[in-house]
Design a protein around this motif. Structure first.
Motif, PDB file in Angstrom:
ATOM      1  N   CYS A 131       9.322  27.706 -44.695  1.00 54.83           N
ATOM      2  CA  CYS A 131       9.458  29.103 -44.255  1.00 54.83           C
ATOM      3  C   CYS A 131      10.562  29.773 -45.083  1.00 54.83           C
ATOM      4  O   CYS A 131      11.689  29.279 -45.123  1.00 54.83           O
ATOM      5  CB  CYS A 131       9.829  29.138 -42.774  1.00 54.83           C
ATOM      6  N   PRO A 184      13.168  24.758 -31.808  1.00 57.11           N
ATOM      7  CA  PRO A 184      12.515  24.416 -33.088  1.00 57.11           C
ATOM      8  C   PRO A 184      13.407  23.647 -34.053  1.00 57.11           C
ATOM      9  O   PRO A 184      12.899  23.069 -35.021  1.00 57.11           O
ATOM     10  CB  PRO A 184      12.140  25.785 -33.671  1.00 57.11           C
ATOM     11  N   HIS A 199       3.334  23.387 -36.712  1.00 53.12           N
ATOM     12  CA  HIS A 199       4.691  22.860 -36.873  1.00 53.12           C
ATOM     13  C   HIS A 199       4.668  21.370 -37.191  1.00 53.12           C
ATOM     14  O   HIS A 199       5.670  20.793 -37.607  1.00 53.12           O
ATOM     15  CB  HIS A 199       5.415  23.085 -35.534  1.00 53.12           C
ATOM     16  N   CYS A 240      13.752  34.790 -34.782  1.00 52.69           N
ATOM     17  CA  CYS A 240      12.781  34.306 -35.782  1.00 52.69           C
ATOM     18  C   CYS A 240      12.345  35.492 -36.632  1.00 52.69           C
ATOM     19  O   CYS A 240      11.620  36.368 -36.167  1.00 52.69           O
ATOM     20  CB  CYS A 240      11.571  33.675 -35.093  1.00 52.69           C
ATOM     21  N   SER A 277       9.625  31.173 -30.397  1.00 55.88           N
ATOM     22  CA  SER A 277      10.884  30.896 -31.104  1.00 55.88           C
ATOM     23  C   SER A 277      10.686  30.567 -32.565  1.00 55.88           C
ATOM     24  O   SER A 277      11.590  30.756 -33.380  1.00 55.88           O
ATOM     25  CB  SER A 277      11.602  29.702 -30.457  1.00 55.88           C
ATOM     26  N   CYS A 278       9.510  30.043 -32.916  1.00 52.82           N
ATOM     27  CA  CYS A 278       9.306  29.585 -34.305  1.00 52.82           C
ATOM     28  C   CYS A 278       7.817  29.445 -34.599  1.00 52.82           C
ATOM     29  O   CYS A 278       7.063  28.897 -33.780  1.00 52.82           O
ATOM     30  CB  CYS A 278      10.012  28.247 -34.509  1.00 52.82           C
ATOM     31  N   HIS A 321       2.509  30.940 -42.377  1.00 54.61           N
ATOM     32  CA  HIS A 321       2.976  30.373 -41.109  1.00 54.61           C
ATOM     33  C   HIS A 321       1.859  29.823 -40.223  1.00 54.61           C
ATOM     34  O   HIS A 321       0.681  29.896 -40.551  1.00 54.61           O
ATOM     35  CB  HIS A 321       3.845  31.414 -40.392  1.00 54.61           C
ATOM     36  N   CYS A 326      17.085  32.889 -37.930  1.00 52.61           N
ATOM     37  CA  CYS A 326      16.145  31.756 -37.951  1.00 52.61           C
ATOM     38  C   CYS A 326      16.587  30.744 -36.893  1.00 52.61           C
ATOM     39  O   CYS A 326      17.623  30.097 -37.033  1.00 52.61           O
ATOM     40  CB  CYS A 326      16.129  31.115 -39.341  1.00 52.61           C
ATOM     41  N   ASN A 327      15.776  30.643 -35.834  1.00 54.23           N
ATOM     42  CA  ASN A 327      16.122  29.722 -34.734  1.00 54.23           C
ATOM     43  C   ASN A 327      16.157  28.262 -35.170  1.00 54.23           C
ATOM     44  O   ASN A 327      16.850  27.456 -34.565  1.00 54.23           O
ATOM     45  CB  ASN A 327      15.088  29.854 -33.611  1.00 54.23           C
ATOM     46  N   LYS A 328      15.399  27.940 -36.189  1.00 55.50           N
ATOM     47  CA  LYS A 328      15.380  26.546 -36.647  1.00 55.50           C
ATOM     48  C   LYS A 328      16.698  26.208 -37.361  1.00 55.50           C
ATOM     49  O   LYS A 328      17.253  25.148 -37.166  1.00 55.50           O
ATOM     50  CB  LYS A 328      14.186  26.323 -37.591  1.00 55.50           C
ATOM     51  N   PRO A 377       7.415  23.406 -31.731  1.00 53.00           N
ATOM     52  CA  PRO A 377       8.708  24.110 -31.746  1.00 53.00           C
ATOM     53  C   PRO A 377       9.248  24.435 -30.351  1.00 53.00           C
ATOM     54  O   PRO A 377      10.449  24.314 -30.117  1.00 53.00           O
ATOM     55  CB  PRO A 377       8.417  25.385 -32.536  1.00 53.00           C
TER      56      PRO A 377
END
Ligand SMILES: Cc1cc2nc3c(=O)[nH]c(=O)nc-3n(C[C@H](O)[C@H](O)[C@H](O)COP(=O)(O)OP(=O)(O)OC[C@H]3O[C@@H](n4cnc5c(N)ncnc54)[C@H](O)[C@@H]3O)c2cc1C
Ligand code: SF4
Length: 327
Positions: A118, A200, A266, A137, A155-156, A147, A128-130, A196
């Motif tokens: 990503c 995530p 994911h 996000c 969230s992701c 994606h 970016c939550n990850k 995620p």
């Protein structure tokens, strides 16, 4: 790049002990981790180099399967005669990934644990939550052509980039993990990766004090194996959509099939729904279409990536038709 300390591990147990120190990380081929460090996305304070551990072997298992050591290089696994003849879907997936130079450096363990592609994950200025839990996000409502269309969350919507892991999912591989206390556990690859949800940044069930030591492949199903990867360029490019299929047919009927998709979720996406539509049905285009419909029934596009839903259906149909024809 921030400063860090470095050590080279000589045995697996010592490596696991060394990585249990706060801020420590394993480095194998470094083809993903070093990029992330240069960009300031990953900042380990200590690197434990596991590239020289004696985990490069590909060994026969008593049940007719194979064990691939975590340090076995992607090029070596792809070229292994046993892999090419008994698990061609894995060899094809590996060869379709990255470039020759990268595959020479990349390891089996590192490939399984490479991070998403990503673009917002690689941009420290973007929410970016990850990368930074709770920061949002940017891909949702942003540029999301590459994606996920399956299993994503609010969230992701990132995808897992590995080709190898998609093939291993269709082969029902197990991941072997070594713990700091010396115990070994095996996790089915379908249970290894997480969706995620609202966390995530937690991508697998790997614990902080564990190392991947190998991958176990069960004896292959009879029939034909195929990996098909659709991407923007003919080589040196991640998958938009990919399909790993293992199809066994007899007298015009599909007796059993295994299907996994890449680039759509994911995690490598095993489609039990598609498999149920295939087993015991005639080997015809109508059956493949029904399987493709079933596989993508819950798919949701994010705008830019809407095309992936139809692309995945068509890629699946074509792969199944080709696999069934020659099995
Ligand atoms: C330009 C480019 C194009 C690419 N294209 C593709 C592609 O088309 N398809 C594809 O599948 N891949 C692609 N890749 C990704 C490449 O395959 C991965 O970077 C590589 O497989 C990672 O392996 P490594 O050994 O270098 O991992 P490293 O970068 O060393 O490590 C990756 C992560 O795994 C962890 N790790 C490594 N080994 C272990 C272990 N045994 N136990 C626990 N943790 C471990 C590390 O701590 C790190 O977090 C591409 C990469 C690049 C740079
Ligand atoms: S899709 Fe996931 S990795 Fe990409 S910006 Fe959103 S939270 Fe980050």
């Amino acid at each position: 790049m921030r400063s860090f300390t470095y050590e080279r591990a000589t045995d697996a147990q010592a490596a696991v002990a060394a990585v249990s120190r706060t801020g420590a990380k394993f480095i194998s081929g470094g083809t993903n981790l070093l990029d992330l460090m240069k960009l300031g996305i990953e900042h380990p304070s200590h690197l434990v180099d596991i590239s020289r551990l004696p985990l490069r072997e590909i060994e026969e298992l008593p049940d007719g399967g194979l064990r691939i050591g975590a340090q076995a290089g992607n090029s070596d696994v792809a070229a292994d005669t046993r892999v090419r003849t008994r698990y061609p879907v894995l060899s094809q997936a590996l060869v379709s990934g990255a470039s020759g130079q990268l595959r020479n450096k990349a390891s089996t363990g590192g490939n399984l644990l490479q991070r998403t592609r990503c673009p917002y994950f690689y941009d420290p200025a973007a929410g970016c939550n990850k990368r930074n839990p709770g920061s949002g996000c940017s891909a949702i409502g942003g540029f999301n052509r590459i994606h996920a269309v399956l299993g994503a969350s609010e969230s992701c919507i990132a995808t897992h980039p590995s080709d190898m892991a998609v093939a291993m999912t269709a082969l029902e591989a197990e991941i072997e993990l070594l713990d700091a206390d010396g115990s070994v556990r095996r996790v089915a690859i379908t249970d290894f990766y997480r969706l995620p949800g609202d966390t995530p940044h937690i991508e697998t069930v790997l614990r902080p004090d564990e190392m991947i030591t190998g991958v176990l492949l069960p004896p292959p199903l009879p029939g034909r194996q195929l990996y098909r990867k659709v991407r923007d360029r003919a080589s040196y490019e991640f998958a938009l959509v990919s399909v790993a299929a293992v199809v066994s047919t007899g007298q015009g009927t599909i007796s059993e099939a295994r299907v996994a998709l890449g680039g759509v979720a994911h995690k490598p996406w095993r489609s039990l729904e598609a498999e149920a539509e295939l087993a015991g049905r005639p080997a015809t285009m109508a059956t493949y279409r029904a399987a493709a419909e079933a596989a993508m029934r819950d798919a949701v596009g994010q705008g830019d990536n809407d095309f992936k839903i139809e692309l995945a259906r068509r890629t699946l149909c074509r792969t199944l038709a080709q696999a069934a024809r020659s099995s």
